[in-house]
Design an enzyme around this catalytic site. Structure first.
Site, PDB file in Angstrom:
ATOM      1  N   ASP A 172      21.819 -12.768   8.888  1.00 52.83           N
ATOM      2  CA  ASP A 172      21.374 -12.097   8.019  1.00 52.83           C
ATOM      3  C   ASP A 172      20.711 -11.327   7.981  1.00 52.83           C
ATOM      4  O   ASP A 172      20.355 -10.425   9.301  1.00 52.83           O
ATOM      5  CB  ASP A 172      20.547 -13.883   7.219  1.00 52.83           C
ATOM      6  CG  ASP A 172      20.498 -13.386   5.246  1.00 52.83           C
ATOM      7  OD1 ASP A 172      20.535 -12.587   4.529  1.00 52.83           O
ATOM      8  OD2 ASP A 172      20.066 -14.341   5.214  1.00 52.83           O
ATOM      9  N   TRP A 173      20.086 -10.491   6.614  1.00 50.02           N
ATOM     10  CA  TRP A 173      19.588  -9.571   6.749  1.00 50.02           C
ATOM     11  C   TRP A 173      18.273  -8.963   7.452  1.00 50.02           C
ATOM     12  O   TRP A 173      17.438  -9.249   7.920  1.00 50.02           O
ATOM     13  CB  TRP A 173      19.154  -9.348   5.180  1.00 50.02           C
ATOM     14  CG  TRP A 173      18.372  -8.108   4.459  1.00 50.02           C
ATOM     15  CD1 TRP A 173      16.915  -7.505   5.128  1.00 50.02           C
ATOM     16  CD2 TRP A 173      19.391  -7.170   4.229  1.00 50.02           C
ATOM     17  NE1 TRP A 173      17.231  -6.230   4.210  1.00 50.02           N
ATOM     18  CE2 TRP A 173      18.382  -5.811   3.949  1.00 50.02           C
ATOM     19  CE3 TRP A 173      20.528  -6.935   3.425  1.00 50.02           C
ATOM     20  CZ2 TRP A 173      18.545  -5.090   2.620  1.00 50.02           C
ATOM     21  CZ3 TRP A 173      21.242  -5.768   2.898  1.00 50.02           C
ATOM     22  CH2 TRP A 173      20.344  -4.383   2.301  1.00 50.02           C
TER      23      TRP A 173
END
Ligand code: BGC
Length: 740
Positions: free
Chosen positions: A302-303
């Site tokens: 994820d980010w």
């Protein structure tokens, strides 16, 4: 001790086998490509950057445009293989296609001309493509108990996304919502793992069933593995403490179901579980995901979460160590997303022997395999003519309205105040009355979803839809935050939450804010019947304002179709059939899911006197009223289930009321005794049926021993011999299970 070594050796063997198995399953084209690629080019394929790094503001027009110098630097010099997201808000489909064309042009300048894979969050419709139709969010779809709607919405989304030239979608969310404070509660299908799994499987099907290389399909991405939805404090992306038995019982099953359904990729939970960030957990990423679940697709971070192993979780002393930790733990692609430090570090780590060439090839091979399956190598990843014409067909609006109708959940209807009589005059108040984004929630034309100006002009508000049914002069809008008096017949009060996404949506208490409660109190003081319309992504406490409300309708974030469906529902032009996909708590500090344990029921309010009053919620999971009534016959079922056989169950359901309606028939089981304290009930099957007034239907179910299983203290799924109850509505029937 010997045993520990023996099991470690076994684990080692299992993980080697998994690695080899994956490498060997790569298509011949991918293997050949890998042979021709440099370490630098491979590292670029492990990298995904946000579109923002490739744009600039045009000095003449003031518009955001692609910047050729940045394109050259990132795409050609650093050979970055993947891009995601938008630079700001939704773009038109043609705008998207021209971006894709430019990116692919630069990709052609790399040594092996590997096309770019573009990823996007199109989680309830094509979020970032302006003018597309948005469908209900997952929590609303969970209430519909109709997986077919999840499939159809996903299919329509896939076509819109593909028409924009994009082939990878970060959906479905498979997080099981058992922490109502969590800002992403509304993105989940509900609090029950079976419900989440069934809806999730249908969505995966909708995205991928036409084939990844077809112009109506996109690669799905299950997220966020594992237990992102269960932060201990409720704050987004904060640590959780979860016993492994609970992880396996409640949070793993939807991922298992969707891996089996063939989802192509998976995104990882940003948080830490029991002190171990999931991005650094080779146990969860390799042993469980690859080894046990047999997942062969792509694992994307994820980010910023690789770097965050260092700067947020403090388990790696610097970014380099974080990169090594994540890649060796099993992350194939890092959503970096703003620079190429990750790429450079991968190159350095491989050259230093700290990431093996085999591991690099495995991760890169997975990226390339997905690109290959998506047909990117056959057409250079350019937008497809046949996909373009599928963008935003008129029928999507009808689907969005149908879906919204099935999601709405009627929670209270005192003295049959609803449906409203034609001709009745309405005072419409509350912040949701004219606010479109409150009905659509996060990921709606922008990340937060809270900019009403970004919604296409065909969107309507609730006041407009009510006027269409009741007449222009029969709906008076009250914009203030107090109602003094009214001569109208009824007050419809739209309360709830403004749209929010992720961490900006974190809250510290569940209570509906004071201003809105005051508004409700002032409405009650008029003496007129008051209908509360709750527009919210998570259950906000309404304990104090519930008693005086005559009617309450839960709308969740139901998308484009919400205002029309709500207006129709209030006037009885359709009959609500939604059922709560979570337990609606009554108190901020007391959230108990429906599958609580026997001992959760005990209370000792008076010393020495025990009562079974411990389950005290505002509305239970599965609750939802209708304008008609359904009655259930006694359950017919086999009394004994042996070994691998199937238990046959049937029940007659009759619509005994005055109007047609749909009913989600839910089958629960209750284990009388087990080695791990059993739940009072667990959802095992459901089937939504439409019944005309007076009509009856026989509903049949089959259960296997596996459907009754639970995770025991050895972390194994087992079904133990003994007595069980089948529970369907108000009917209960006992049976006995014998393994042999
Ligand atoms: C979210 C993901 C999303 C990603 C890309 C993250 O902040 O947690 O769900 O897919 O951003 O936009």
């Amino acid at each position: 001790m010997k045993n520990i070594f023996a099991s470690l050796f076994l684990l080692f063997l299992i993980s080697c086998t998994n690695t080899e198995k994956n490498a060997n399953t790569f298509p011949a084209e991918v293997k050949e490509l890998l042979d021709n690629m440099s370490v630098e080019e491979k590292a670029g394929q492990l990298t995904i950057l946000n579109l923002t790094v490739l744009v600039k503001t045009d000095s003449v027009t003031g518009k955001i445009v692609l910047d050729s110098a940045k394109l050259k630097d990132f795409m050609v010099n650093h050979m970055v293989g993947n891009i995601l997201n938008t630079h700001s808000v939704a773009l038109s489909d043609s705008n998207w296609r021209s971006i894709i064309v430019t990116l692919q042009k630069y990709a052609q300048q790399t040594p092996n001309k590997i096309p770019v894979l573009y990823g996007i969050d199109a989680i309830h419709g094509a979020t970032y493509t302006s003018n597309s139709v948005l469908f209900p969010h997952n929590m609303a779809l969970g209430a519909s108990r109709n997986p077919e709607l999840a499939r159809l919405a996903a299919k329509a989304t896939a076509a819109d996304v593909r028409a924009s030239g994009i082939r990878w979608n970060y959906a479905p969310v498979l997080d099981v919502a058992r922490q109502p404070l969590w800002a992403r509660f509304g993105e989940s299908y509900g609090e029950d793992p079976f419900l989440v799994g069934e809806m999730g499987k249908a969505a995966v099907k909708g995205y991928e069933e036409d084939g990844l290389n077809k112009t109506t399909g996109v690669a799905s991405c299950m997220k966020h593995y594992l237990a992102y939805s269960a932060p201990t404090t409720g704050k987004d992306r904060s640590p959780s403490l979860i016993p492994e038995i609970t992880l396996r019982e409640y949070y793993l099953p939807p991922f298992e179901a969707c891996v089996k359904a063939g989802s192509s990729s998976i995104m990882i939970n940003s948080s830490e579980i029991n002190g171990v960030p999931v991005h650094g957990s080779s146990y969860l990423l390799k042993d469980v995901l690859r080894g046990e679940l047999g997942f062969e697709g792509l694992v994307v971070s994820d980010w910023m979460d690789v770097m965050r192993l260092h700067d947020r979780h403090h388990v790696a002393k610097d970014y380099r160590e974080a990169t090594k930790m994540a890649i060796n733990a099993g992350i194939d692609m890092s959503m970096v997303p703003y620079d190429t430090r990750f790429t450079d570090q991968v190159i350095d780590l491989v050259k230093a022997g700290e990431i093996s060439m085999e591991r690099l090839d495995e991760a890169c091979g997975r990226v390339l395999t997905l690109k290959y399956k998506l047909g990117l190598f056959s057409d250079g990843g350019l937008p497809e003519e046949t996909a373009i014409k599928n963008f935003n067909p008129e029928k999507n609006k009808e689907l969005a309205i149908t879906a919204a109708r099935e999601c709405l959940t009627l929670l209270k209807n005192k003295n049959d105040v609803l449906p409203l009589k034609k001709g009745c005059k309405i005072l419409l108040a509350g912040k949701g009355a004219e606010n479109i984004s409150m009905m659509n929630g996060c990921w709606s034309y922008c990340w937060q979803g809270n900019d009403n100006n970004l919604y296409p002009n065909y969107y309507t508000s609730l006041s407009q839809e009510l006027k269409k049914i009741a007449g222009e002069n029969s709906v008076i809008l009250e914009k203030g935050n107090q109602i003094k008096s009214t001569s109208e017949d009824v007050i419809v009060l739209c309360l709830g939450e403004d749209a929010y996404a992720e961490t900006p949506g974190s809250i510290r208490e569940l209570d509906l804010d004071e201003d809105q409660q005051q508004l409700a109190m002032s409405a009650y003081a008029t003496g007129k019947p008051v209908i509360l319309v709750l527009m919210e992504g998570r259950p906000r406490i309404v304990r104090k304002i519930e008693p005086e409300a005559s009617g309450i309708l839960m709308t969740y974030w139901s998308g484009f179709g919400a205002p029309k469906a709500i207006a129709e529902c209030l006037f009885g032009e359709m009959n609500p059939s939604g059922k709560l996909p979570f337990s609606y708590p009554k108190y901020s500090g007391y959230y108990l899911p429906y599958d609580y344990k026997y001992s959760d029921l005990d209370e000792e309010l008076q010393i020495g006197v025990f009562t079974k009053t411990g389950y005290d919620v505002q509305w239970p999971f599965g609750f939802g009223l209708s304008y008609t009534h359904f009655t259930y016959s006694v359950i017919e079922a086999d009394t004994v289930l042996f070994g691998d056989a199937m238990l046959n169950i049937s029940v007659m359901v009759k619509n005994t009321g005055k109007v047609d309606g749909a009913e989600a028939v839910e089958l629960y089981t209750r284990d009388h005794y087990a080695s791990v304290a059993p739940s009072m009930r667990r959802l095992r099957a459901f089937n939504k049926v439409f019944l005309k007034k007076g009509e009856s239907k026989k509903i049949t179910f089959q259960l296997s021993a596996k459907d009754l299983s639970f995770v025991n203290t050895d972390m194994k799924r087992v079904t133990e011999d003994g007595k069980f109850d089948i529970i369907i509505a108000d009917q209960v029937k006992e049976f006995i299970y014998y393994a042999k």
